[in-house]
Design an enzyme around this catalytic site. Structure first.
Site, mmCIF file in Angstrom:
data_model
loop_
_atom_site.group_PDB
_atom_site.id
_atom_site.type_symbol
_atom_site.label_atom_id
_atom_site.label_comp_id
_atom_site.label_asym_id
_atom_site.label_seq_id
_atom_site.Cartn_x
_atom_site.Cartn_y
_atom_site.Cartn_z
ATOM 1 N N HIS A 50 -4.472 2.947 7.619
ATOM 2 C CA HIS A 50 -3.289 2.471 8.329
ATOM 3 C C HIS A 50 -2.362 3.616 8.701
ATOM 4 O O HIS A 50 -2.203 4.576 7.952
ATOM 5 C CB HIS A 50 -2.523 1.468 7.468
ATOM 6 C CG HIS A 50 -3.207 0.142 7.383
ATOM 7 N ND1 HIS A 50 -2.854 -0.812 6.474
ATOM 8 C CD2 HIS A 50 -4.233 -0.396 8.100
ATOM 9 C CE1 HIS A 50 -3.627 -1.887 6.623
ATOM 10 N NE2 HIS A 50 -4.460 -1.646 7.595
ATOM 11 N N GLU A 87 0.846 -1.180 0.000
ATOM 12 C CA GLU A 87 0.000 0.000 0.000
ATOM 13 C C GLU A 87 0.889 1.240 0.000
ATOM 14 O O GLU A 87 2.103 1.145 0.228
ATOM 15 C CB GLU A 87 -0.929 0.003 1.216
ATOM 16 C CG GLU A 87 -0.221 0.037 2.556
ATOM 17 C CD GLU A 87 -1.178 -0.102 3.733
ATOM 18 O OE1 GLU A 87 -2.346 -0.469 3.519
ATOM 19 O OE2 GLU A 87 -0.748 0.163 4.863
#
Length: 308
Positions: free
Chosen positions: A265, A226
């Site tokens: 996150h 990511e």
């Protein structure tokens, strides 16, 4: 090679060797087993076939959770069961104490589920694990699963099927989605491991690759990354530098995320070009790693790699 990697292989700790009478039945201790989160996932892990040998909740020693004995301390639980694996389901404020207690009791594989763990606590636990010759997975991880054998974590069972592809993922839900797509196209998994979405990883991508690079039962790797940080850039350099010879496919989440805004996150934040999807794709290209534009494309790219 680090001290941890010299000490053990994660497959040996999780399942042992095929043919052993205890294959896939290694005892696991769940810290926080009587909490709502721990109890729910303990039921699911047991239903999957994981040998949950004991739980730990301070003050509840002598009780049992649906037939699983509960102890006050990790020292007592490990002494009674001989477990080398612990799943931590305690809230983040209690993580540091629980993890240190587990490592001091002899635990060699610590699966750290909690999110919002302070970075300084993660660093302390990681340093202590290295001193003890142990490995931490997480924190903020969905856990680890050896499909159709055992799982320690919060992942659902349905997406996973036994096979020879390994999935390493910085995202929990995308680990499930990518594995589901692989399964539907006939590519089962040997191991799926959640790296975790925090800036500090107990087992980073390079360490995860080191665990499987020489295994004959693994024929390919899918890495789900990511935006944010430079884990993928470092992995690409590692693949080139070490001549990693197993086929690798990647997927990167967050391509459309705005810069300098955290998206879910703690590690998924882009500053300028640092940690951008473009940077990661470009570095993967140098390493010969194709990057899927969507999870459903992963098995298509894998099929092309395996045919070569």
């Amino acid at each position: 090679m680090t001290t941890v990697e010299k000490t053990f292989n994660i497959f040996d700790i999780l399942v042992g060797n095929k043919g052993d009478k205890d294959f896939g039945k290694k005892p696991v201790v769940i810290q926080g087993i009587t909490g709502s989160y721990g109890s729910t996932h303990t039921r699911l892990m047991k239903a999957y076939g994981t040998n949950i040998a004991a739980g730990v909740t301070p003050g509840k020693g002598g009780q049992n959770f649906e037939g699983t004995p509960v102890y006050d301390t990790m020292a007592d639980a490990v002494k009674a069961t001989g477990a080398q694996i612990s799943g931590i389901f305690v809230p983040a404020p209690f993580f540091l104490k629980a993890a240190i207690e587990a490592l001091d009791s002899g635990i060699k594989l610590l699966v750290a589920i909690p999110e919002h763990v302070p970075i300084r606590d993660s660093i302390k636990v990681l340093e202590h694990a290295r001193k003890k010759g142990a490995r931490m997975v997480g924190p903020n991880t969905p856990g680890v699963i050896v499909p159709e054998v055992m799982k320690v974590g919060i992942m659902p069972a349905q997406p996973f099927k036994a096979g020879s592809t390994v999935v390493f993922s910085r995202s929990g839900t995308l680990m499930y989605e990518v594995s589901y797509n692989l399964t539907n196209k006939g590519y089962g998994q040997r191991l799926c491991l959640g790296i975790g979405g925090d800036p500090i990883n107990g087992t980073n991508l390079i360490e995860a690759f080191d665990l499987i690079r020489d295994r004959s039962d693994v024929d390919s790797v899918v890495v789900v990354g990511e935006i944010g940080g430079d884990a993928e850039e470092q992995l690409a350099e590692y693949i080139i530098r070490t001549s990693f010879d197993k086929p690798v496919i990647a997927y990167i989440a967050g391509r459309a995320a705005p810069k300098e805004k955290r998206m879910g996150h703690a590690g998924a934040i882009v500053y300028g070009n640092y940690g951008s999807a473009e940077s990661k794709v470009a570095n993967y290209a140098k390493a010969g790693v194709p990057v899927a534009k969507r999870p459903a494309e992963v098995p298509e790219l894998l099929a092309k790699k395996l045919r070569k």
